[in-house]
Design a protein around this motif. Structure first.
Motif, PDB file in Angstrom:
ATOM      1  N   VAL A  71      16.763 -64.595 -26.483  1.00 26.91           N
ATOM      2  CA  VAL A  71      17.229 -63.603 -27.693  1.00 26.91           C
ATOM      3  C   VAL A  71      16.918 -62.338 -27.276  1.00 26.91           C
ATOM      4  O   VAL A  71      15.411 -61.834 -27.038  1.00 26.91           O
ATOM      5  CB  VAL A  71      16.643 -63.932 -28.878  1.00 26.91           C
ATOM      6  CG1 VAL A  71      16.786 -62.880 -30.068  1.00 26.91           C
ATOM      7  CG2 VAL A  71      17.283 -65.046 -29.406  1.00 26.91           C
ATOM      8  N   THR A  72      17.699 -60.991 -27.479  1.00 29.68           N
ATOM      9  CA  THR A  72      17.446 -59.599 -27.100  1.00 29.68           C
ATOM     10  C   THR A  72      17.618 -58.884 -28.350  1.00 29.68           C
ATOM     11  O   THR A  72      18.503 -58.917 -29.220  1.00 29.68           O
ATOM     12  CB  THR A  72      18.284 -58.998 -26.183  1.00 29.68           C
ATOM     13  OG1 THR A  72      18.197 -59.803 -24.834  1.00 29.68           O
ATOM     14  CG2 THR A  72      18.150 -57.641 -25.805  1.00 29.68           C
ATOM     15  N   TYR A  73      16.521 -58.276 -28.730  1.00 27.54           N
ATOM     16  CA  TYR A  73      16.156 -57.138 -29.717  1.00 27.54           C
ATOM     17  C   TYR A  73      16.481 -55.773 -29.114  1.00 27.54           C
ATOM     18  O   TYR A  73      15.693 -55.398 -28.424  1.00 27.54           O
ATOM     19  CB  TYR A  73      15.050 -57.364 -30.349  1.00 27.54           C
ATOM     20  CG  TYR A  73      14.701 -58.485 -31.422  1.00 27.54           C
ATOM     21  CD1 TYR A  73      14.784 -58.524 -32.742  1.00 27.54           C
ATOM     22  CD2 TYR A  73      14.429 -59.667 -30.790  1.00 27.54           C
ATOM     23  CE1 TYR A  73      14.600 -59.671 -33.479  1.00 27.54           C
ATOM     24  CE2 TYR A  73      14.151 -60.856 -31.521  1.00 27.54           C
ATOM     25  CZ  TYR A  73      14.347 -60.911 -32.944  1.00 27.54           C
ATOM     26  OH  TYR A  73      14.350 -62.028 -33.515  1.00 27.54           O
ATOM     27  N   GLU A  74      17.569 -55.073 -29.536  1.00 29.80           N
ATOM     28  CA  GLU A  74      17.879 -53.681 -29.153  1.00 29.80           C
ATOM     29  C   GLU A  74      17.042 -52.708 -30.033  1.00 29.80           C
ATOM     30  O   GLU A  74      17.609 -52.154 -31.062  1.00 29.80           O
ATOM     31  CB  GLU A  74      19.326 -53.687 -29.099  1.00 29.80           C
ATOM     32  CG  GLU A  74      20.213 -54.512 -28.550  1.00 29.80           C
ATOM     33  CD  GLU A  74      19.934 -54.312 -26.755  1.00 29.80           C
ATOM     34  OE1 GLU A  74      19.522 -53.091 -26.635  1.00 29.80           O
ATOM     35  OE2 GLU A  74      20.583 -55.223 -26.236  1.00 29.80           O
ATOM     36  N   THR A  75      15.849 -52.463 -29.478  1.00 33.45           N
ATOM     37  CA  THR A  75      14.930 -51.729 -30.351  1.00 33.45           C
ATOM     38  C   THR A  75      15.372 -50.206 -30.120  1.00 33.45           C
ATOM     39  O   THR A  75      14.841 -49.422 -30.846  1.00 33.45           O
ATOM     40  CB  THR A  75      13.534 -51.875 -30.035  1.00 33.45           C
ATOM     41  OG1 THR A  75      13.473 -51.983 -28.375  1.00 33.45           O
ATOM     42  CG2 THR A  75      13.146 -53.251 -30.581  1.00 33.45           C
ATOM     43  N   LEU A  76      16.170 -49.874 -29.139  1.00 33.42           N
ATOM     44  CA  LEU A  76      16.657 -48.407 -28.910  1.00 33.42           C
ATOM     45  C   LEU A  76      17.917 -48.154 -29.171  1.00 33.42           C
ATOM     46  O   LEU A  76      18.846 -47.724 -28.748  1.00 33.42           O
ATOM     47  CB  LEU A  76      16.519 -48.176 -27.140  1.00 33.42           C
ATOM     48  CG  LEU A  76      14.727 -47.939 -27.040  1.00 33.42           C
ATOM     49  CD1 LEU A  76      14.589 -47.445 -25.463  1.00 33.42           C
ATOM     50  CD2 LEU A  76      14.187 -47.177 -28.018  1.00 33.42           C
ATOM     51  N   HIS A  77      18.365 -49.011 -30.149  1.00 33.89           N
ATOM     52  CA  HIS A  77      19.912 -49.049 -30.954  1.00 33.89           C
ATOM     53  C   HIS A  77      19.507 -49.463 -32.381  1.00 33.89           C
ATOM     54  O   HIS A  77      20.258 -50.427 -32.732  1.00 33.89           O
ATOM     55  CB  HIS A  77      20.682 -50.134 -30.241  1.00 33.89           C
ATOM     56  CG  HIS A  77      22.198 -49.847 -30.753  1.00 33.89           C
ATOM     57  ND1 HIS A  77      22.648 -49.928 -31.830  1.00 33.89           N
ATOM     58  CD2 HIS A  77      23.460 -49.445 -30.035  1.00 33.89           C
ATOM     59  CE1 HIS A  77      23.973 -49.930 -32.035  1.00 33.89           C
ATOM     60  NE2 HIS A  77      24.397 -49.436 -30.950  1.00 33.89           N
ATOM     61  N   ALA A  78      18.461 -48.898 -32.793  1.00 36.43           N
ATOM     62  CA  ALA A  78      18.093 -49.402 -33.921  1.00 36.43           C
ATOM     63  C   ALA A  78      17.838 -48.061 -34.919  1.00 36.43           C
ATOM     64  O   ALA A  78      17.581 -46.929 -34.720  1.00 36.43           O
ATOM     65  CB  ALA A  78      16.665 -50.242 -34.144  1.00 36.43           C
ATOM     66  N   ILE A  79      17.838 -48.472 -36.276  1.00 39.51           N
ATOM     67  CA  ILE A  79      17.425 -47.743 -37.450  1.00 39.51           C
ATOM     68  C   ILE A  79      16.068 -47.841 -37.987  1.00 39.51           C
ATOM     69  O   ILE A  79      15.857 -48.855 -38.185  1.00 39.51           O
ATOM     70  CB  ILE A  79      18.503 -47.613 -38.640  1.00 39.51           C
ATOM     71  CG1 ILE A  79      19.825 -47.253 -38.198  1.00 39.51           C
ATOM     72  CG2 ILE A  79      17.882 -46.706 -39.690  1.00 39.51           C
ATOM     73  CD1 ILE A  79      20.853 -47.212 -39.142  1.00 39.51           C
TER      74      ILE A  79
END
Length: 205
Positions: A129-137
């Motif tokens: 699982v990947t969390y896209e923390t630099l595509h986030a609000i």
């Protein structure tokens, strides 16, 4: 839609690329200019986070410096939130030229009952699982948590999420707007950039 700040992080050292990623060009535009065009439809304000960012000011961008030196991407998010005019700030990397405006509009319209709104999907390489923390609000409510972690030297963004109220955008929802998840393709290395350049020059991206 409620106001939304948008920050493009351009302060990385680009070690794997070997040159400043933000200034690489696809066609006539730099990556930074392409990313800015992709996020503008949702931006009430738009700025770039980068130390020594005069090169971006010359392109017409408002630039804010990193508040904390050597704090990595977490420091960039912190600087973005501290500099944002509004309660919520979309944070993206300067090396993501295939951002999908329709997905960004969906994110911007979501109820703002979170500290962080983060896309989540299975990595194409590892299936983890990947969390896209630099595509986030991120909400301003996240600032105290981020600040504590930075000054404790805990800079891993994935661990930050454990301390926040996170609303996840699941993969099926992401693919409704971006079927191939191109939004999350980063130009981290010369090979990455060459692949993205080929896709963008041969498709409608």
């Amino acid at each position: 839609m409620d106001p939304l700040s948008v920050a493009i992080l351009a302060g990385g050292k680009s070690r794997r690329m070997g040159q400043d990623k933000a200034q690489l060009r696809i066609g006539r535009r730099t990556l930074l200019e392409i990313v800015a065009a992709r996020v503008r439809p949702v931006a009430t304000e738009l700025f770039v986070v980068a130390t020594n960012g005069s090169r971006f000011s010359e392109l017409g961008f408002r630039v804010v410096a990193d508040i904390v030196d050597d704090a990595g991407s977490l420091g960039g998010i912190y600087s973005a939130l501290k500099s944002a005019a509004f309660d919520h700030c979309l944070v993206v990397g300067c090396d993501m030229p295939m951002l999908n405006p329709d997905l960004l509009k969906f994110m911007a319209a979501e109820p703002r009952d979170y500290d962080a709104l983060v896309p989540v999907h299975a990595s194409t390489q590892s299936q983890q699982v990947t969390y896209e923390t630099l595509h986030a609000i991120y909400a301003q409510s996240a600032v105290p948590v981020i600040e504590r972690r930075i000054f404790a030297g805990k800079l891993k963004i994935a661990d930050l999420l454990d301390d926040l109220t996170v609303r996840e955008i699941d993969e099926s929802t992401l693919r409704r707007y971006d079927p191939d998840l191109h939004s999350f393709h980063n130009a981290n290395t010369p090979d990455d950039f060459a692949s993205i350049e080929r896709m963008m020059l041969t498709t409608d991206q």
